[in-house]
Design a protein around this motif. Structure first.
Motif, PDB file in Angstrom:
ATOM      1  N   ILE A   1       0.865  -1.166   0.000  1.00  0.00           N
ATOM      2  CA  ILE A   1       0.000   0.000   0.000  1.00  0.00           C
ATOM      3  C   ILE A   1       0.910   1.226   0.000  1.00  0.00           C
ATOM      4  O   ILE A   1       2.034   1.172   0.517  1.00  0.00           O
ATOM      5  N   GLU A   2       0.441   2.320  -0.590  1.00  0.00           N
ATOM      6  CA  GLU A   2       1.241   3.545  -0.627  1.00  0.00           C
ATOM      7  C   GLU A   2       1.416   4.101   0.783  1.00  0.00           C
ATOM      8  O   GLU A   2       0.455   4.162   1.562  1.00  0.00           O
ATOM      9  N   LEU A   3       2.643   4.506   1.124  1.00  0.00           N
ATOM     10  CA  LEU A   3       2.952   5.035   2.448  1.00  0.00           C
ATOM     11  C   LEU A   3       3.484   6.454   2.344  1.00  0.00           C
ATOM     12  O   LEU A   3       4.210   6.790   1.413  1.00  0.00           O
ATOM     13  N   ASP A   4       3.121   7.277   3.330  1.00  0.00           N
ATOM     14  CA  ASP A   4       3.663   8.626   3.389  1.00  0.00           C
ATOM     15  C   ASP A   4       3.757   9.037   4.854  1.00  0.00           C
ATOM     16  O   ASP A   4       3.126   8.407   5.726  1.00  0.00           O
ATOM     17  N   TYR A   5       4.545  10.063   5.121  1.00  0.00           N
ATOM     18  CA  TYR A   5       4.788  10.510   6.491  1.00  0.00           C
ATOM     19  C   TYR A   5       4.663  12.022   6.598  1.00  0.00           C
ATOM     20  O   TYR A   5       5.066  12.753   5.690  1.00  0.00           O
ATOM     21  N   VAL A   6       4.124  12.477   7.722  1.00  0.00           N
ATOM     22  CA  VAL A   6       4.172  13.896   8.082  1.00  0.00           C
ATOM     23  C   VAL A   6       4.605  13.961   9.547  1.00  0.00           C
ATOM     24  O   VAL A   6       4.540  12.963  10.279  1.00  0.00           O
ATOM     25  N   TYR A   7       5.019  15.138   9.963  1.00  0.00           N
ATOM     26  CA  TYR A   7       5.608  15.270  11.288  1.00  0.00           C
ATOM     27  C   TYR A   7       4.851  16.303  12.113  1.00  0.00           C
ATOM     28  O   TYR A   7       4.602  17.419  11.648  1.00  0.00           O
TER      29      TYR A   7
ATOM     30  N   ASN B   1     -11.973   7.519  18.798  1.00  0.00           N
ATOM     31  CA  ASN B   1     -11.091   8.252  17.883  1.00  0.00           C
ATOM     32  C   ASN B   1     -10.904   7.515  16.553  1.00  0.00           C
ATOM     33  O   ASN B   1      -9.795   7.394  16.045  1.00  0.00           O
ATOM     34  N   PHE B   2     -12.013   7.044  15.992  1.00  0.00           N
ATOM     35  CA  PHE B   2     -12.037   6.365  14.699  1.00  0.00           C
ATOM     36  C   PHE B   2     -12.996   7.165  13.814  1.00  0.00           C
ATOM     37  O   PHE B   2     -14.204   6.975  13.864  1.00  0.00           O
ATOM     38  N   TRP B   3     -12.443   8.077  13.023  1.00  0.00           N
ATOM     39  CA  TRP B   3     -13.229   9.052  12.283  1.00  0.00           C
ATOM     40  C   TRP B   3     -13.102   8.869  10.780  1.00  0.00           C
ATOM     41  O   TRP B   3     -12.088   8.360  10.296  1.00  0.00           O
ATOM     42  N   GLY B   4     -14.108   9.323  10.048  1.00  0.00           N
ATOM     43  CA  GLY B   4     -14.067   9.385   8.596  1.00  0.00           C
ATOM     44  C   GLY B   4     -14.372  10.796   8.141  1.00  0.00           C
ATOM     45  O   GLY B   4     -15.423  11.344   8.487  1.00  0.00           O
ATOM     46  N   PHE B   5     -13.474  11.400   7.373  1.00  0.00           N
ATOM     47  CA  PHE B   5     -13.613  12.807   6.993  1.00  0.00           C
ATOM     48  C   PHE B   5     -13.479  12.996   5.490  1.00  0.00           C
ATOM     49  O   PHE B   5     -12.870  12.189   4.789  1.00  0.00           O
ATOM     50  N   MET B   6     -14.014  14.112   5.039  1.00  0.00           N
ATOM     51  CA  MET B   6     -13.736  14.633   3.711  1.00  0.00           C
ATOM     52  C   MET B   6     -12.656  15.708   3.858  1.00  0.00           C
ATOM     53  O   MET B   6     -12.462  16.253   4.951  1.00  0.00           O
ATOM     54  N   PRO B   7     -11.952  16.054   2.760  1.00  0.00           N
ATOM     55  CA  PRO B   7     -10.903  17.077   2.867  1.00  0.00           C
ATOM     56  C   PRO B   7     -11.416  18.426   3.367  1.00  0.00           C
ATOM     57  O   PRO B   7     -10.624  19.248   3.837  1.00  0.00           O
ATOM     58  N   SER B   8     -12.718  18.653   3.286  1.00  0.00           N
ATOM     59  CA  SER B   8     -13.306  19.900   3.789  1.00  0.00           C
ATOM     60  C   SER B   8     -13.068  20.086   5.284  1.00  0.00           C
ATOM     61  O   SER B   8     -13.219  21.197   5.802  1.00  0.00           O
TER      62      SER B   8
ATOM     63  N   ALA C   1      -1.403  17.024   8.393  1.00  0.00           N
ATOM     64  CA  ALA C   1      -1.530  16.159   7.213  1.00  0.00           C
ATOM     65  C   ALA C   1      -2.237  16.843   6.056  1.00  0.00           C
ATOM     66  O   ALA C   1      -2.421  16.228   4.999  1.00  0.00           O
ATOM     67  N   ALA C   2      -2.628  18.097   6.220  1.00  0.00           N
ATOM     68  CA  ALA C   2      -3.443  18.781   5.205  1.00  0.00           C
ATOM     69  C   ALA C   2      -2.796  18.762   3.829  1.00  0.00           C
ATOM     70  O   ALA C   2      -3.468  18.585   2.810  1.00  0.00           O
ATOM     71  N   GLY C   3      -1.486  18.934   3.751  1.00  0.00           N
ATOM     72  CA  GLY C   3      -0.807  18.967   2.461  1.00  0.00           C
ATOM     73  C   GLY C   3      -0.652  17.613   1.802  1.00  0.00           C
ATOM     74  O   GLY C   3      -0.289  17.530   0.624  1.00  0.00           O
ATOM     75  N   LYS C   4      -0.918  16.533   2.540  1.00  0.00           N
ATOM     76  CA  LYS C   4      -0.721  15.179   2.017  1.00  0.00           C
ATOM     77  C   LYS C   4      -2.038  14.492   1.652  1.00  0.00           C
ATOM     78  O   LYS C   4      -2.014  13.432   1.021  1.00  0.00           O
ATOM     79  N   VAL C   5      -3.165  15.061   2.077  1.00  0.00           N
ATOM     80  CA  VAL C   5      -4.455  14.364   1.942  1.00  0.00           C
ATOM     81  C   VAL C   5      -5.432  15.233   1.154  1.00  0.00           C
ATOM     82  O   VAL C   5      -5.814  16.307   1.608  1.00  0.00           O
ATOM     83  N   ASN C   6      -5.826  14.758  -0.016  1.00  0.00           N
ATOM     84  CA  ASN C   6      -6.777  15.478  -0.862  1.00  0.00           C
ATOM     85  C   ASN C   6      -7.999  14.636  -1.192  1.00  0.00           C
ATOM     86  O   ASN C   6      -8.776  14.988  -2.080  1.00  0.00           O
ATOM     87  N   GLU C   7      -8.163  13.517  -0.507  1.00  0.00           N
ATOM     88  CA  GLU C   7      -9.242  12.589  -0.764  1.00  0.00           C
ATOM     89  C   GLU C   7      -9.935  12.260   0.558  1.00  0.00           C
ATOM     90  O   GLU C   7      -9.448  12.629   1.623  1.00  0.00           O
TER      91      GLU C   7
END
Length: 301
Positions: free
Chosen positions: A72-78, A213-220, A107-113
């Protein structure tokens, strides 16, 4: 578009006495997070974004990246303590991170979906990922969010009292409010009791829905979070332990009519490792799920 899984993994677990996010609990060295990623993949998620701190980066990547790269695609933010807007500054003596809301902002800059948010050290089970993956994949409403809730009887500890967010829902299973309750103790048979603000004991039947703390969000979600965080910093930014929490952001958006949160109910048992004494129980629970065929003996075979 496949949803993304955002993992909150910046905490060290001071009460646990080590980096509990990468402490093995499965029969072949699997950590709790491995089961969440496994469940996310079969729930239709296409990427994982880990929110960590720079000082745990090497240890975290050594364990996690080697196992899941190529699967699966992996990415990191700090999440950094000094990642706050001007003119605010970190108060002298503060070492505690700014909370889960601030972590998600990072994570805003890494998540657009569409994306889910979980804790790295909590075991949520297969059902929640299936339901949330389907809901996020099909959702086209930018104001429609989700929360996976658990009957509180499935979140209690045999080692003492716990704190939980008890959910108040409307007739359509939409979230109205999350009320934090402390000192919740198991009574047996799924029932529990907590101490209210007046020191009175209040009994719970066990079916009350708890937020873990198990949430589902839109980028909004990211729209307006910066302004909320600045308001938080104005009010509490000089404190050494104040935190900007996800439920606060969600509550504000519900109150302002900017979001609706559908509660998805999981019948699975939630469990986590808060203290070292919890680990043998978690290992036994995972072993039982393997015996039932929910998970393979070796996640990486």
């Amino acid at each position: 578009m496949k949803p993304t899984l955002v993992v909150l993994a910046a905490g060290m677990g001071s009460r646990y006495g080590g980096l509990k996010q990468i402490d093995p609990v499965g029969p072949n060295g699997e950590i709790i997070l491995d089961y969440s990623i496994y469940d996310a993949i079969r729930g239709g998620f296409g990427k994982v974004v880990f929110i960590i701190r720079k000082d745990i980066e090497a240890d975290f990547k050594e364990v996690v990246s080697k196992r899941w790269e190529g699967k699966i695609e992996l990415d990191y933010v700090y999440q950094q303590l000094d990642a706050i807007p001007a003119p605010f500054t970190v108060p002298e003596g503060r070492t505690k991170p700014w909370g889960t809301g601030h972590a998600v902002m990072c994570a805003a800059g890494k998540v657009n979906e569409p994306f889910a948010v979980i804790n790295a050290d909590d075991f949520y089970g297969k059902s929640g990922f299936e339901q949330l993956g389907k809901a996020l994949s099909e959702n086209t409403d930018p104001s429609q969010f989700y929360m996976v809730g658990f009957p509180i009887k499935n979140t209690l500890s045999e080692f003492g009292s716990v704190s939980r967010g008890i959910c108040e829902l409307d007739e359509n299973n939409n979230l109205k409010e999350v009320i934090e309750r402390t000192k919740i103790e198991a009574l047996g048979g799924g029932r529990a009791v907590f101490t209210d603000d007046n020191g009175e004991k209040v009994e719970l039947c066990g079916e009350e829905i708890s937020s873990m703390n198990f949430w589902g969000f839109m980028p909004s979600l990211f729209d307006g979070m910066g302004a909320m965080f600045e308001e938080f910093l104005k009010e509490r930014g000089t404190e050494l332990k104040s935190e900007f929490y996800i439920p606060f952001v969600v509550a504000e958006m519900i109150h302002n009519g900017k979001a609706n949160v559908k509660v998805l109910r999981s019948a699975d048992s939630w469990f986590g490792v808060t203290y070292r004494e919890d680990k043998p129980r978690v290992q036994a629970d995972i072993k039982a799920l393997i015996a039932k065929g929910v998970y393979p003996e070796n996640l990486f075979a």
